[in-house]
Every structure is written in structure tokens, then in C-alpha cells.
Design an enzyme around this catalytic site. Structure first.
Site, PDB file in Angstrom:
ATOM      1  N   GLU A  76       7.496  -9.793  15.986  1.00 46.96           N
ATOM      2  CA  GLU A  76       7.059 -10.275  17.295  1.00 46.96           C
ATOM      3  C   GLU A  76       7.318 -11.777  17.433  1.00 46.96           C
ATOM      4  OE1 GLU A  76       3.073 -10.165  20.109  1.00 46.96           O
ATOM      5  OE2 GLU A  76       3.080  -9.142  18.178  1.00 46.96           O
ATOM      6  N   ARG A 121       0.817  -1.220   0.000  1.00 44.88           N
ATOM      7  CA  ARG A 121       0.000   0.000   0.000  1.00 44.88           C
ATOM      8  C   ARG A 121       0.845   1.261   0.000  1.00 44.88           C
ATOM      9  NH1 ARG A 121      -2.931  -3.630   3.244  1.00 44.88           N
ATOM     10  NH2 ARG A 121      -2.024  -2.714   5.104  1.00 44.88           N
TER      11      ARG A 121
END
Length: 174
Positions: free
Chosen positions: A95, A58
């Protein structure tokens, strides 16, 4: 014009508990999209970049039309294996695991001043990795810019620690 009126909120996407800020409704509204690009132009033009860099995917939608408006080039940063020809890679921690981004070896010349764009700033992890990648190839990151910033995730502070200012058109505090 309130650009937030053109952002769709999609609960539980891509997984339960996540509220997704969908820019497709902004892109589909010609006047709102034109206004967003105009506002980004006002932010980025004074920074006098040589090139704009967009982060897959994007970020391409944000950076490419703005580069055209500014009369400068546009460079892509993509996930590993998506760019043809020789590339420079940078791996970074997620993460749970690791990811790798790339830039084409000849896309950026040492000393070129760039602004990096993406649609949304959350924790700043991918943007921090992109800044490190651009510095690795000798580029100077003047700033980062976004349509949307999720300020409660503190990505701006993470990038400020790298010495890079951030700008956004819309901010959400929760």
C-alpha cells in the site's frame, strides 16, 4: 470441535483500528492444534503436492507439521536477506512502498507441484507475490491454504484471478 473457540481476538494490534486474529491460543491447545492439522491434511492431501511452501513466519508453523503428516518436504519463503546461500527474489508493491521475498535457489525444482500455506488470508498481496515467485522458479502452485480467512478483504478473489484456488479452515466476514 469449533476451532474459532481457540482464536484470540486482539483489538488495536498492531495499530489502532486493526483486529488481530491470534493463532497462539490455537497452537497452545494440543487437541485443537491437532484437529486443525488433521483438517488441513484432508484438504491438501488430495491435491498431491510434491512440497509445501510456508510464508514467513506464521506460515512456517502451519506448513511444517502438515508436511510431516503428508510425508513430503517443506520450503520457506522469507523476507529479503533472511535465507542463506543463493536465492531468487521477487519484489512487489505494498500500500505504501515495496517489499521483497526470497526462496533459496535450489529449494524447488521446475515442475514441482506445491501448496502454499500461511496462517491467515487477508488481501492476498503477499500470497500473490509468493505465487509469482514460485512460478518464476518453475514451480506449479496447486492451491493455497490457511487457518483463517478474512473474506471481507477479498484475498480469495485476487488469487483466483491468478488461477489458484484457496482453502481455509475458518472464515470471518467482518
Amino acid at each position: 470441535m469449533n476451532l474459532k473457540d481457540h482464536i484470540r481476538h486482539v483489538p488495536d494490534f498492531p495499530k489502532p483500528g486493526i483486529l488481530f486474529y491470534d493463532i497462539s491460543t490455537l497452537l497452545a491447545h494440543a487437541e485443537a492444534w491437532k484437529e486443525a492439522v488433521k483438517r488441513l491434511h484432508a484438504i491438501v492431501a488430495p491435491l498431491k503436492p510434491d512440497l509445501l511452501v510456508g510464508i514467513e513466519s506464521r506460515g512456517f508453523l502451519v506448513a511444517a507439521p502438515l508436511a510431516l503428516e503428508l510425508g513430503i518436504g517443506f520450503v520457506m519463503v522469507r523476507k529479503k536477506g533472511k535465507l542463506p546461500g543463493p536465492t531468487i527474489r521477487h519484489s512487489y508493491a505494498l500500500e505504501y512502498g515495496e517489499d521483497t521475498i526470497e526462496i533459496q535457489e535450489d529449494a524447488l525444482q521446475p515442475g514441482q507441484r506445491v501448496v502454499v500455506l500461511d496462517d491467515l488470508l487477508a488481501t492476498g498481496g503477499t500470497m500473490a507475490a509468493t505465487i509469482e515467485l514460485i512460478r518464476k522458479v518453475g514451480g506449479e502452485v496447486a492451491a493455497t491454504a490457511y487457518l483463517i480467512e478474512l473474506s471481507f478483504l477479498h484475498g480469495r478473489e485476487r488469487l483466483a484471478a491468478l488461477g489458484v484456488p484457496s482453502y481455509s479452515l475458518m472464515e470471518y466476514e467482518s
